[in-house]
Scaffold this motif. Structure first.
Motif, PDB file in Angstrom:
ATOM      1  N   MET A  99      43.102  42.188  38.171  1.00  0.00           N
ATOM      2  CA  MET A  99      44.099  43.086  37.587  1.00  0.00           C
ATOM      3  C   MET A  99      44.351  44.314  38.454  1.00  0.00           C
ATOM      4  N   ALA A 100      43.435  44.626  39.384  1.00  0.00           N
ATOM      5  CA  ALA A 100      43.614  45.805  40.223  1.00  0.00           C
ATOM      6  C   ALA A 100      44.220  45.462  41.583  1.00  0.00           C
ATOM      7  N   CYS A 101      43.584  44.547  42.311  1.00  0.00           N
ATOM      8  CA  CYS A 101      44.026  44.279  43.685  1.00  0.00           C
ATOM      9  C   CYS A 101      44.851  43.006  43.810  1.00  0.00           C
ATOM     10  N   ARG A 102      44.967  42.231  42.731  1.00  0.00           N
ATOM     11  CA  ARG A 102      45.773  40.998  42.685  1.00  0.00           C
ATOM     12  C   ARG A 102      45.208  39.887  43.577  1.00  0.00           C
ATOM     13  N   LYS A 103      43.943  39.944  43.901  1.00  0.00           N
ATOM     14  CA  LYS A 103      43.291  38.901  44.695  1.00  0.00           C
ATOM     15  C   LYS A 103      43.040  37.687  43.795  1.00  0.00           C
ATOM     16  N   ALA A 104      43.229  36.476  44.332  1.00  0.00           N
ATOM     17  CA  ALA A 104      42.961  35.256  43.580  1.00  0.00           C
ATOM     18  C   ALA A 104      41.476  35.172  43.233  1.00  0.00           C
ATOM     19  N   LEU A 105      41.175  34.730  42.025  1.00  0.00           N
ATOM     20  CA  LEU A 105      39.806  34.673  41.538  1.00  0.00           C
ATOM     21  C   LEU A 105      39.358  33.232  41.362  1.00  0.00           C
ATOM     22  N   ASP A 106      38.045  33.044  41.299  1.00  0.00           N
ATOM     23  CA  ASP A 106      37.472  31.764  40.903  1.00  0.00           C
ATOM     24  C   ASP A 106      36.224  32.068  40.079  1.00  0.00           C
ATOM     25  N   SER A 107      35.486  31.060  39.690  1.00  0.00           N
ATOM     26  CA  SER A 107      34.352  31.266  38.790  1.00  0.00           C
ATOM     27  C   SER A 107      33.245  32.122  39.411  1.00  0.00           C
ATOM     28  N   THR A 108      33.172  32.181  40.730  1.00  0.00           N
ATOM     29  CA  THR A 108      32.115  32.961  41.376  1.00  0.00           C
ATOM     30  C   THR A 108      32.528  34.396  41.670  1.00  0.00           C
ATOM     31  N   THR A 109      33.816  34.692  41.621  1.00  0.00           N
ATOM     32  CA  THR A 109      34.266  36.042  41.974  1.00  0.00           C
ATOM     33  C   THR A 109      34.808  36.814  40.793  1.00  0.00           C
ATOM     34  N   VAL A 110      34.909  36.213  39.625  1.00  0.00           N
ATOM     35  CA  VAL A 110      35.499  36.886  38.480  1.00  0.00           C
ATOM     36  C   VAL A 110      34.459  37.746  37.753  1.00  0.00           C
ATOM     37  N   ALA A 111      34.913  38.901  37.269  1.00  0.00           N
ATOM     38  CA  ALA A 111      34.118  39.787  36.426  1.00  0.00           C
ATOM     39  C   ALA A 111      35.023  40.195  35.263  1.00  0.00           C
ATOM     40  N   VAL A 112      34.521  40.061  34.044  1.00  0.00           N
ATOM     41  CA  VAL A 112      35.341  40.301  32.855  1.00  0.00           C
ATOM     42  C   VAL A 112      34.905  41.592  32.191  1.00  0.00           C
ATOM     43  N   HIS A 113      35.873  42.413  31.813  1.00  0.00           N
ATOM     44  CA  HIS A 113      35.616  43.610  31.022  1.00  0.00           C
ATOM     45  C   HIS A 113      36.599  43.593  29.856  1.00  0.00           C
ATOM     46  N   GLU A 114      36.046  43.389  28.648  1.00  0.00           N
ATOM     47  CA  GLU A 114      36.849  43.220  27.445  1.00  0.00           C
ATOM     48  C   GLU A 114      37.863  42.100  27.682  1.00  0.00           C
ATOM     49  N   SER A 115      39.156  42.354  27.692  1.00  0.00           N
ATOM     50  CA  SER A 115      40.136  41.279  27.905  1.00  0.00           C
ATOM     51  C   SER A 115      40.718  41.303  29.314  1.00  0.00           C
ATOM     52  N   GLU A 116      40.159  42.118  30.205  1.00  0.00           N
ATOM     53  CA  GLU A 116      40.675  42.247  31.561  1.00  0.00           C
ATOM     54  C   GLU A 116      39.787  41.488  32.538  1.00  0.00           C
ATOM     55  N   ILE A 117      40.409  40.903  33.568  1.00  0.00           N
ATOM     56  CA  ILE A 117      39.642  40.198  34.599  1.00  0.00           C
ATOM     57  C   ILE A 117      39.822  40.923  35.930  1.00  0.00           C
ATOM     58  N   TYR A 118      38.724  41.011  36.684  1.00  0.00           N
ATOM     59  CA  TYR A 118      38.718  41.711  37.969  1.00  0.00           C
ATOM     60  C   TYR A 118      37.924  40.889  38.967  1.00  0.00           C
ATOM     61  N   CYS A 119      38.152  41.174  40.264  1.00  0.00           N
ATOM     62  CA  CYS A 119      37.233  40.660  41.275  1.00  0.00           C
ATOM     63  C   CYS A 119      35.980  41.537  41.167  1.00  0.00           C
ATOM     64  N   LYS A 120      34.875  41.077  41.676  1.00  0.00           N
ATOM     65  CA  LYS A 120      33.623  41.821  41.529  1.00  0.00           C
ATOM     66  C   LYS A 120      33.679  43.182  42.219  1.00  0.00           C
ATOM     67  N   THR A 121      34.419  43.282  43.308  1.00  0.00           N
ATOM     68  CA  THR A 121      34.526  44.557  44.022  1.00  0.00           C
ATOM     69  C   THR A 121      35.252  45.594  43.173  1.00  0.00           C
ATOM     70  N   CYS A 122      36.408  45.232  42.631  1.00  0.00           N
ATOM     71  CA  CYS A 122      37.170  46.183  41.806  1.00  0.00           C
ATOM     72  C   CYS A 122      36.434  46.499  40.509  1.00  0.00           C
ATOM     73  N   TYR A 123      35.773  45.512  39.935  1.00  0.00           N
ATOM     74  CA  TYR A 123      34.997  45.740  38.721  1.00  0.00           C
ATOM     75  C   TYR A 123      33.887  46.758  39.000  1.00  0.00           C
ATOM     76  N   GLY A 124      33.205  46.587  40.142  1.00  0.00           N
ATOM     77  CA  GLY A 124      32.143  47.524  40.510  1.00  0.00           C
ATOM     78  C   GLY A 124      32.667  48.930  40.734  1.00  0.00           C
ATOM     79  N   ARG A 125      33.836  49.035  41.342  1.00  0.00           N
ATOM     80  CA  ARG A 125      34.421  50.361  41.580  1.00  0.00           C
ATOM     81  C   ARG A 125      34.813  51.031  40.277  1.00  0.00           C
ATOM     82  N   LYS A 126      35.315  50.249  39.335  1.00  0.00           N
ATOM     83  CA  LYS A 126      35.823  50.822  38.096  1.00  0.00           C
ATOM     84  C   LYS A 126      34.732  51.040  37.052  1.00  0.00           C
TER      85      LYS A 126
END
Length: 194
Positions: free
Chosen positions: A38-65
């Protein structure tokens, strides 16, 4: 009312997701092309996705936020990131300014002792590092010190027994601390008669 002629709705674009193009995450369905950070628009897969409530992020953006902030929580190995995430729309809060480094040099050995908590081997008393550590009796041991206290036999997880912080092979443990008498490896029938 049943959903005739279609699959579930995409969690990103709200359009119908058919089985052939479906990716499921956190109980929701997505199109393969909509499964993006949702932040950087990078394509995700099962190993790179991180979920916060109903939002999905790559692990890097999730860690930053949502990850920990401050000194020691860099984005890469051994580095501190100065990237605030503003270009990604993350709007991170900045903490208080970092204190200045001391002008006097620190003693390297004291610094190393504080930064690295190294376990001590109960047998020899020397430091046990991760590459040579074997756990036994709840304590770290050197591979060379992981021996029976009585006979000196090298031990493994299948034949180690501990008592009062010391390691024994099962044979020595049974002879010295096990039950005594007929049938327990102690007195035999011949010895009892004498």
């Amino acid at each position: 009312m049943p959903n005739w002629g279609g699959g579930a709705k995409c969690g990103a674009c709200e359009k119908t997701v058919y089985h052939a193009e479906e990716i499921q995450c956190n109980g929701r369905s997505f199109h393969k092309s909509c499964f993006l950070c949702m932040a950087c628009r990078k394509a995700l897969d099962s190993t790179t996705v991180a979920v916060h409530e109903s939002e999905i992020y790559c692990k890097t953006c999730y860690g930053r936020k949502y990850g920990p902030k401050g000194v020691g929580f860099g984005q890469g190995a051994g580095c501190l990131s100065t990237d605030t995430g503003d270009h990604l729309g993350l709007n991170l809060q900045q903490g208080s300014p970092k204190p200045a480094r001391p002008s006097t040099p620190t003693n390297a050995s004291k610094f190393a002792k504080k930064m690295v908590d190294v376990d001590k081997c109960p047998r020899c008393g020397k430091s046990v590092y991760a590459a040579e550590k074997i756990m036994g009796g709840g304590k770290p041991w050197h591979k060379m010190c992981f021996r029976c206290a009585i006979c000196g036999k090298s031990l493994e997880s299948t034949n180690v027994t501990d008592k009062d912080g010391e390691l024994y092979c099962k044979v020595c443990y049974a002879k010295n601390f096990g039950p005594k008498g007929i049938g327990f490896g102690g007195l035999t029938q011949v010895e009892k008669k004498e």
